[in-house]
Design a protein around this motif. Structure first.
Motif, PDB file in Angstrom:
ATOM      1  N   ALA A  23      -3.683  54.989  29.624  1.00 19.40           N
ATOM      2  CA  ALA A  23      -3.029  53.691  29.533  1.00 19.40           C
ATOM      3  C   ALA A  23      -4.089  52.596  29.516  1.00 19.40           C
ATOM      4  CB  ALA A  23      -2.079  53.497  30.702  1.00 19.40           C
ATOM      5  N   VAL A  24      -4.031  51.740  28.507  1.00 18.16           N
ATOM      6  CA  VAL A  24      -5.041  50.705  28.323  1.00 18.16           C
ATOM      7  C   VAL A  24      -4.408  49.342  28.557  1.00 18.16           C
ATOM      8  CG1 VAL A  24      -6.767  49.755  26.753  1.00 18.16           C
ATOM      9  CG2 VAL A  24      -6.130  52.174  26.591  1.00 18.16           C
ATOM     10  N   SER A  25      -5.037  48.516  29.350  1.00 20.97           N
ATOM     11  CA  SER A  25      -4.526  47.175  29.597  1.00 20.97           C
ATOM     12  C   SER A  25      -5.679  46.192  29.699  1.00 20.97           C
ATOM     13  CB  SER A  25      -3.683  47.145  30.877  1.00 20.97           C
ATOM     14  OG  SER A  25      -4.474  47.513  32.000  1.00 20.97           O
ATOM     15  N   GLY A  26      -5.325  44.903  29.689  1.00 22.69           N
ATOM     16  CA  GLY A  26      -6.347  43.877  29.774  1.00 22.69           C
ATOM     17  C   GLY A  26      -6.799  43.418  28.398  1.00 22.69           C
ATOM     18  N   SER A  27      -7.812  42.589  28.396  1.00 20.80           N
ATOM     19  CA  SER A  27      -8.340  42.025  27.160  1.00 20.80           C
ATOM     20  C   SER A  27      -9.252  43.027  26.480  1.00 20.80           C
ATOM     21  CB  SER A  27      -9.120  40.742  27.447  1.00 20.80           C
ATOM     22  OG  SER A  27      -9.722  40.268  26.257  1.00 20.80           O
ATOM     23  N   ARG A  28      -8.871  43.470  25.288  1.00 19.64           N
ATOM     24  CA  ARG A  28      -9.646  44.500  24.602  1.00 19.64           C
ATOM     25  C   ARG A  28     -10.528  43.935  23.502  1.00 19.64           C
ATOM     26  NH1 ARG A  28      -5.571  48.356  22.239  1.00 19.64           N
ATOM     27  NH2 ARG A  28      -4.226  46.549  22.235  1.00 19.64           N
ATOM     28  N   LEU A  29     -10.694  42.617  23.449  1.00 28.08           N
ATOM     29  CA  LEU A  29     -11.440  41.999  22.373  1.00 28.08           C
ATOM     30  C   LEU A  29     -12.829  42.607  22.280  1.00 28.08           C
ATOM     31  CD1 LEU A  29     -11.350  39.778  20.249  1.00 28.08           C
ATOM     32  CD2 LEU A  29     -12.354  38.233  21.939  1.00 28.08           C
ATOM     33  N   GLY A  30     -13.130  43.228  21.164  1.00 34.18           N
ATOM     34  CA  GLY A  30     -14.420  43.867  20.950  1.00 34.18           C
ATOM     35  C   GLY A  30     -14.530  45.269  21.509  1.00 34.18           C
ATOM     36  N   CYS A  50     -13.168  60.407  19.846  1.00 38.12           N
ATOM     37  CA  CYS A  50     -13.008  58.948  19.882  1.00 38.12           C
ATOM     38  C   CYS A  50     -12.129  58.535  18.723  1.00 38.12           C
ATOM     39  CB  CYS A  50     -14.350  58.226  19.862  1.00 38.12           C
ATOM     40  SG  CYS A  50     -15.412  58.641  18.482  1.00 38.12           S
ATOM     41  N   ILE A  51     -11.543  57.345  18.877  1.00 36.46           N
ATOM     42  CA  ILE A  51     -10.623  56.843  17.878  1.00 36.46           C
ATOM     43  C   ILE A  51     -10.838  55.349  17.719  1.00 36.46           C
ATOM     44  CG2 ILE A  51      -8.778  56.498  19.591  1.00 36.46           C
ATOM     45  CD1 ILE A  51      -6.796  57.446  17.371  1.00 36.46           C
ATOM     46  N   ALA A  98     -13.375  52.600  27.026  1.00 36.14           N
ATOM     47  CA  ALA A  98     -13.240  51.610  25.955  1.00 36.14           C
ATOM     48  C   ALA A  98     -14.617  51.128  25.553  1.00 36.14           C
ATOM     49  CB  ALA A  98     -12.382  50.435  26.424  1.00 36.14           C
ATOM     50  N   GLY A  99     -14.854  51.120  24.247  1.00 34.86           N
ATOM     51  CA  GLY A  99     -16.162  50.747  23.771  1.00 34.86           C
ATOM     52  C   GLY A  99     -16.130  50.022  22.447  1.00 34.86           C
ATOM     53  N   THR A 100     -17.325  49.775  21.906  1.00 33.65           N
ATOM     54  CA  THR A 100     -17.463  48.998  20.682  1.00 33.65           C
ATOM     55  C   THR A 100     -17.697  49.849  19.442  1.00 33.65           C
ATOM     56  OG1 THR A 100     -19.825  48.784  21.150  1.00 33.65           O
ATOM     57  CG2 THR A 100     -18.385  47.029  21.970  1.00 33.65           C
ATOM     58  N   VAL A 101     -18.162  51.069  19.665  1.00 36.16           N
ATOM     59  CA  VAL A 101     -18.493  51.962  18.558  1.00 36.16           C
ATOM     60  C   VAL A 101     -18.003  53.357  18.907  1.00 36.16           C
ATOM     61  CG1 VAL A 101     -20.351  53.002  17.199  1.00 36.16           C
ATOM     62  CG2 VAL A 101     -20.518  50.612  17.914  1.00 36.16           C
ATOM     63  N   CYS A 102     -17.453  54.044  17.926  1.00 34.70           N
ATOM     64  CA  CYS A 102     -17.022  55.423  18.149  1.00 34.70           C
ATOM     65  C   CYS A 102     -18.255  56.301  18.247  1.00 34.70           C
ATOM     66  CB  CYS A 102     -16.122  55.858  16.993  1.00 34.70           C
ATOM     67  SG  CYS A 102     -15.024  57.235  17.368  1.00 34.70           S
ATOM     68  N   SER A 103     -18.495  56.856  19.409  1.00 33.10           N
ATOM     69  CA  SER A 103     -19.715  57.605  19.641  1.00 33.10           C
ATOM     70  C   SER A 103     -19.496  58.642  20.731  1.00 33.10           C
ATOM     71  CB  SER A 103     -20.833  56.648  20.072  1.00 33.10           C
ATOM     72  OG  SER A 103     -21.975  57.353  20.502  1.00 33.10           O
ATOM     73  N   PRO A 106     -22.238  57.797  25.946  1.00 29.01           N
ATOM     74  CA  PRO A 106     -21.553  56.821  26.799  1.00 29.01           C
ATOM     75  C   PRO A 106     -22.055  55.390  26.629  1.00 29.01           C
ATOM     76  CG  PRO A 106     -23.029  58.179  28.103  1.00 29.01           C
ATOM     77  CD  PRO A 106     -23.024  58.762  26.736  1.00 29.01           C
ATOM     78  N   THR A 107     -23.165  55.211  25.931  1.00 30.20           N
ATOM     79  CA  THR A 107     -23.803  53.897  25.842  1.00 30.20           C
ATOM     80  C   THR A 107     -22.901  52.774  25.336  1.00 30.20           C
ATOM     81  OG1 THR A 107     -25.972  54.929  25.573  1.00 30.20           O
ATOM     82  CG2 THR A 107     -25.762  52.624  24.886  1.00 30.20           C
ATOM     83  N   PRO A 108     -22.115  52.984  24.265  1.00 35.63           N
ATOM     84  CA  PRO A 108     -21.301  51.861  23.758  1.00 35.63           C
ATOM     85  C   PRO A 108     -20.035  51.579  24.563  1.00 35.63           C
ATOM     86  CG  PRO A 108     -21.743  53.510  22.041  1.00 35.63           C
ATOM     87  CD  PRO A 108     -22.072  54.127  23.363  1.00 35.63           C
ATOM     88  N   TYR A 109     -19.816  52.339  25.608  1.00 41.53           N
ATOM     89  CA  TYR A 109     -18.568  52.214  26.363  1.00 41.53           C
ATOM     90  C   TYR A 109     -18.842  51.478  27.671  1.00 41.53           C
ATOM     91  CZ  TYR A 109     -16.916  55.706  23.055  1.00 41.53           C
ATOM     92  OH  TYR A 109     -16.582  56.379  21.902  1.00 41.53           O
ATOM     93  N   ASP A 110     -18.176  50.364  27.850  1.00 45.50           N
ATOM     94  CA  ASP A 110     -18.399  49.542  29.039  1.00 45.50           C
ATOM     95  C   ASP A 110     -17.298  49.660  30.081  1.00 45.50           C
ATOM     96  OD1 ASP A 110     -19.972  46.767  27.249  1.00 45.50           O
ATOM     97  OD2 ASP A 110     -20.809  48.578  28.153  1.00 45.50           O
ATOM     98  N   TYR A 111     -16.167  50.209  29.691  1.00 38.07           N
ATOM     99  CA  TYR A 111     -15.042  50.289  30.615  1.00 38.07           C
ATOM    100  C   TYR A 111     -14.553  51.729  30.688  1.00 38.07           C
ATOM    101  CZ  TYR A 111     -15.151  45.269  30.010  1.00 38.07           C
ATOM    102  OH  TYR A 111     -15.557  43.952  29.959  1.00 38.07           O
TER     103      TYR A 111
END
Length: 122
Positions: A23-30, A50-51, A98-103, A106-111
């Motif tokens: 379940a994903v919530s909050g601001s997902r911008l980027g 990843c998707i 949640a991240g910025t690039v499908c990879s 773990p580097t591109p994922y901040d949450y």
């Protein structure tokens, strides 16, 4: 900030199936990309699916290709992982992130979610 909550873990039979939800919530911008990772005791965290935010693109590690399927329902803010033909080596804590690039890194994922335990055993 993005919040993620995994569910659906538990005991699975060798050769059996489980379905995990995120379940994903909050601001997902980027941070529209959602990845699934797993970490077994004493092993590094492994990214295996990843998707993209629009669900058009998916990627899988060779270890799960053809057996696992990642999908998402943006109307419900949910991401799913269908796992088939499970084997005991896949016992691990499973995380969505949640991240910025499908990879697979773990580097591109901040949450990250808190994880859900999957145990594959007879």
């Amino acid at each position: 900030q993005v919040q993620l909550v995994e569910s659906g873990g538990g005991l699975g039979q060798p050769g059996g199936s489980l379905r995990l939800s995120c379940a994903v919530s909050g601001s997902r911008l980027g941070y529209d990309v959602i990845g699934w990772f797993r970490q077994a005791p004493g092993k590094e965290r492994e990214g295996f699916a990843c998707i993209s935010g629009d669900a058009v693109s998916t990627n899988y590690a060779d270890s799960v290709y053809g057996r696992f399927r990642i999908s998402r329902d943006n109307a419900k803010n949910m991401v799913y992982l269908q796992m088939n033909a499970l084997n005991p080596d896949e016992t691990a804590v499973y995380y969505c992130a949640a991240g910025t690039v499908c990879s697979g890194s773990p580097t591109p994922y901040d949450y990250w979610g808190q994880g859900t335990q999957v145990t594959v055993s007879s």
